[in-house]
Write an enzyme that holds these catalytic residues in place. Structure first.
Site, PDB file in Angstrom:
ATOM      1  N   ALA A 173      14.994 -40.071 -50.114  1.00  0.00           N
ATOM      2  CA  ALA A 173      13.755 -40.212 -49.338  1.00  0.00           C
ATOM      3  C   ALA A 173      12.622 -39.576 -50.116  1.00  0.00           C
ATOM      4  O   ALA A 173      12.836 -38.710 -50.976  1.00  0.00           O
ATOM      5  CB  ALA A 173      13.915 -39.549 -47.979  1.00  0.00           C
ATOM      6  N   ASN A 184      18.978 -32.309 -63.353  1.00  0.00           N
ATOM      7  CA  ASN A 184      17.745 -31.632 -62.926  1.00  0.00           C
ATOM      8  C   ASN A 184      17.042 -30.805 -64.009  1.00  0.00           C
ATOM      9  O   ASN A 184      15.849 -31.014 -64.247  1.00  0.00           O
ATOM     10  CB  ASN A 184      18.014 -30.807 -61.664  1.00  0.00           C
ATOM     11  CG  ASN A 184      18.321 -31.699 -60.464  1.00  0.00           C
ATOM     12  OD1 ASN A 184      18.849 -32.786 -60.623  1.00  0.00           O
ATOM     13  ND2 ASN A 184      17.993 -31.262 -59.265  1.00  0.00           N
ATOM     14  N   LYS A 229      28.436 -32.732 -56.575  1.00  0.00           N
ATOM     15  CA  LYS A 229      26.972 -32.875 -56.504  1.00  0.00           C
ATOM     16  C   LYS A 229      26.302 -31.816 -57.383  1.00  0.00           C
ATOM     17  O   LYS A 229      25.310 -32.105 -58.063  1.00  0.00           O
ATOM     18  CB  LYS A 229      26.509 -32.747 -55.036  1.00  0.00           C
ATOM     19  CG  LYS A 229      24.999 -32.885 -54.818  1.00  0.00           C
ATOM     20  CD  LYS A 229      24.530 -34.324 -54.948  1.00  0.00           C
ATOM     21  CE  LYS A 229      23.040 -34.546 -55.114  1.00  0.00           C
ATOM     22  NZ  LYS A 229      22.139 -33.982 -54.172  1.00  0.00           N
ATOM     23  N   GLY A 248      12.740 -27.288 -41.707  1.00  0.00           N
ATOM     24  CA  GLY A 248      12.333 -27.679 -43.060  1.00  0.00           C
ATOM     25  C   GLY A 248      12.244 -29.185 -43.197  1.00  0.00           C
ATOM     26  O   GLY A 248      13.032 -29.785 -43.924  1.00  0.00           O
TER      27      GLY A 248
HETATM   28  O1  KPL Z   1      19.662 -34.642 -56.175  1.00  0.00           O
HETATM   29  C1  KPL Z   1      18.896 -35.063 -57.014  1.00  0.00           C
HETATM   30  C2  KPL Z   1      17.623 -34.335 -57.191  1.00  0.00           C
HETATM   31  O2  KPL Z   1      16.644 -34.896 -57.671  1.00  0.00           O
HETATM   32  O3  KPL Z   1      17.591 -33.161 -56.812  1.00  0.00           O
HETATM   33  C3  KPL Z   1      19.307 -36.241 -57.892  1.00  0.00           C
HETATM   34  C4  KPL Z   1      20.704 -36.683 -57.505  1.00  0.00           C
HETATM   35  C5  KPL Z   1      19.276 -35.813 -59.330  1.00  0.00           C
HETATM   36  C6  KPL Z   1      18.443 -37.444 -57.661  1.00  0.00           C
HETATM   37  O4  KPL Z   1      17.167 -37.331 -58.161  1.00  0.00           O
END
Ligand code: KPL
Length: 297
Positions: free
Chosen positions: A120, A183, A175, A7
């Site tokens: 990235a 999100n 996280k 992936g």
């Molecule tokens: O992990 C992320 C995502 O976009 O999925 C964050 C930490 C919110 C950074 O954009």
């Protein structure tokens, strides 16, 4: 080491290039049918990687899965028949619960869970930009995974900073909390992460974090509302210019990771009989949009 990246999206491609540059034999496994994929990092010369080569997959010492949480099951189960049981499997994705679902299939292997704040971006299939330096934490999913602390040196040498976290579940929950806060809101509103610093989001963010704190404490994770709120605020500031992964998925009408982010929180809350109405509402709103695109297909 012989390493396969399954992936190669933005983060997977970044790791592929960095590990190759550190002297490892790196190959890719992807949905693309090409036998070779050229990847270029930040405008540097392209590097060729073999893709979907079964011999290279079978010779892997380490397979890093950087697919989305909802792709973990299909991607890993289809490749397991080709792998030796001493091949290390490492999973790096947003959300929780995907690896638990396949535990009985993968437990013969050493299994590592990882989380990263490296950022990235992949503007197209061949180019990768490393948009933010971050940290990667590794931890064991099973007993044999605990014998893989040497991977810290291997990975840190390629893309620092990497550390071993004996409490990887705590790091994954933290996280998850950040993803639950950022999100769905950025996806539904189609705004950049930094826009959440606006006062109008203060109330909803605070409710999301309150619910998260209750569920995390019920799971035995040491955390407080203030600590979580500070982490969320710090990520909103540090990634202010980012388009979150859910914002991008919803913009392109792709399946999101919400089942493994807010959905995982809701499932855990249910087990502990904790009400999480604000997260539930956001979850329903994201799912409603996903269902609408599915019906259009
Ligand atoms: O992990 C992320 C995502 O976009 O999925 C964050 C930490 C919110 C950074 O954009």
């Amino acid at each position: 080491m012989n390493i396969t990246i399954v992936g190669p999206g933005a983060i997977g491609s970044l790791w592929a290039i960095k590990l190759l540059q550190a002297g490892h034999n790196v190959s890719l496994w992807s949905r693309a049918t090409d036998t070779t994929i050229d990847l270029s990092l930040d405008g540097q010369a392209s590097l060729p990687f073999s893709n979907n080569n079964i011999e290279k997959l079978a010779a892997s010492d380490l397979v890093i899965f950087t697919v989305k949480a909802w792709q973990v099951e299909e991607a890993s189960i289809s490749l397991l028949p080709y792998l030796d049981s001493d091949t290390i499997l490492m999973f790096l994705h947003n959300g929780m619960g995907a690896v638990d679902k396949i535990a009985t299939h993968i437990n013969a292997h050493p299994v590592i869970l990882a989380t990263t704040t490296q950022a990235a971006f992949k503007p197209d299939r061949y180019r990768v930009s490393h948009t933010g330096l971050g940290q990667t934490q590794l931890g064991a999913f099973n007993q044999t995974g605990q014998q893989c602390t040497f991977l810290v040196d291997v990975l840190d040498n390629a893309l620092p900073a990497v550390s071993w976290n004996p409490e990887i579940k705590t790091a994954l929950w933290t996280k998850l909390a950040i993803n639950c806060a950022i999100n769905p809101l950025t996806g539904l509103e189609q705004i950049k992460n930094g826009a959440l610093a606006d006062q109008k989001f203060e109330g909803v963010l605070s409710s999301i974090i309150k619910e998260l704190t209750q569920v995390m404490q019920a799971k035995g994770i040491t955390c407080s509302f203030d600590e979580l709120a500070a982490s969320v605020k710090q990520v909103i500031q540090a990634t202010a210019q980012n388009n979150s992964s859910m914002k991008q998925d919803m913009f392109y009408q792709r399946k999101t990771e919400v089942d493994f982010i807010t959905g995982y929180l809701i499932k855990t809350a249910l087990k502990h009989q904790i009400d999480v109405p604000v997260n539930q509402k956001l979850f329903a709103q994201v799912k409603e949009q996903e269902n609408r695109w599915n019906q259009q297909d």
